[in-house]
Design a protein around this motif. Structure first.
Motif, mmCIF file in Angstrom:
data_model
loop_
_atom_site.group_PDB
_atom_site.id
_atom_site.type_symbol
_atom_site.label_atom_id
_atom_site.label_comp_id
_atom_site.label_asym_id
_atom_site.label_seq_id
_atom_site.Cartn_x
_atom_site.Cartn_y
_atom_site.Cartn_z
ATOM 1 N N PHE A 66 -3.906 5.696 5.518
ATOM 2 C CA PHE A 66 -4.195 6.394 6.771
ATOM 3 C C PHE A 66 -4.226 5.457 7.979
ATOM 4 C CE2 PHE A 66 -6.685 9.518 3.959
ATOM 5 C CZ PHE A 66 -5.565 10.305 3.770
ATOM 6 N N GLN A 67 -4.079 4.165 7.752
ATOM 7 C CA GLN A 67 -4.141 3.202 8.852
ATOM 8 C C GLN A 67 -2.819 2.482 9.103
ATOM 9 O OE1 GLN A 67 -6.754 3.000 10.932
ATOM 10 N NE2 GLN A 67 -7.553 4.691 9.727
ATOM 11 N N ILE A 68 -1.795 2.800 8.331
ATOM 12 C CA ILE A 68 -0.462 2.248 8.524
ATOM 13 C C ILE A 68 0.415 3.375 9.056
ATOM 14 C CG2 ILE A 68 0.157 2.691 6.118
ATOM 15 C CD1 ILE A 68 1.978 0.251 6.194
ATOM 16 N N LYS A 69 1.270 3.074 10.026
ATOM 17 C CA LYS A 69 2.116 4.118 10.599
ATOM 18 C C LYS A 69 2.974 4.754 9.506
ATOM 19 C CE LYS A 69 2.003 2.531 15.283
ATOM 20 N NZ LYS A 69 2.660 1.830 16.365
ATOM 21 N N ALA A 70 3.157 6.067 9.619
ATOM 22 C CA ALA A 70 3.867 6.851 8.606
ATOM 23 C C ALA A 70 5.250 6.280 8.312
ATOM 24 C CB ALA A 70 3.969 8.310 9.047
ATOM 25 N N ALA A 71 6.011 5.954 9.339
ATOM 26 C CA ALA A 71 7.370 5.449 9.133
ATOM 27 C C ALA A 71 7.354 4.157 8.318
ATOM 28 C CB ALA A 71 8.059 5.227 10.477
ATOM 29 N N GLN A 72 6.413 3.289 8.599
ATOM 30 C CA GLN A 72 6.301 2.020 7.881
ATOM 31 C C GLN A 72 5.885 2.254 6.427
ATOM 32 O OE1 GLN A 72 3.619 -0.716 9.800
ATOM 33 N NE2 GLN A 72 3.914 -2.299 8.262
ATOM 34 N N LEU A 73 4.928 3.157 6.209
ATOM 35 C CA LEU A 73 4.468 3.448 4.851
ATOM 36 C C LEU A 73 5.592 4.061 4.014
ATOM 37 C CD1 LEU A 73 2.304 3.576 2.689
ATOM 38 C CD2 LEU A 73 1.503 5.724 3.713
#
Length: 146
Positions: A66-73
């Protein structure tokens, strides 16, 4: 210090795991501090999902989902196990071989924040909308055969 909830794709979220008896899951949920969505098949947990909440850290290995940007995850997870391109739409990503699904209410990108529709929003609305750069829920289910 934030509470930490472990997300183990294909297995569990915190203390609720796939295959857990309904009565045991409901006993746990009756005392749970955080919001879960649980689905059952034949009185056993078949799906469990946790919502992003202030002060809660949800970790898959060393990644806070929940703390990493969606695109990066999505990029990181796609290397481990590809997401289902037919069932994923930018808001929801399903990783069938991992047994993981991630969701956010808006497919927002960094580029969107430069667009007039975003720039013209009141600052409070921009801040709220920017939360969609991150996932809002993480769910686990029994992984499909590889």
């Amino acid at each position: 210090m934030a509470a930490v909830m472990q997300v183990q794709p294909g297995h569990s979220v915190g203390d609720i795991h796939i295959g857990m008896l309904r009565k045991d899951a409901e006993r746990y949920l009756s005392h749970a501090v955080y919001r879960f969505q649980v689905e059952y098949e034949q009185d056993k947990v078949s799906f469990v999902e946790i919502n992003a909440e202030a002060g809660l850290s949800c970790k898959y290995e060393d990644i806070d989902v929940f703390q990493i940007k969606a695109a990066q995850l999505v990029e990181q997870l796609d290397v481990i196990s590809p997401y289902d391109r037919l069932q994923s739409d930018g808001c929801m990503y399903r990783f069938p071989q991992l047994g993981l699904v991630l969701w956010r209410d808006l497919n927002l990108t960094e580029e969107d924040m430069e667009q007039p529709w975003f720039q013209e929003m009141p600052v409070e609305n921009q801040e709220d909308t920017m939360r969609s750069l991150y996932f809002a829920t993480a769910g686990v289910f029994a992984p499909e055969n590889r």
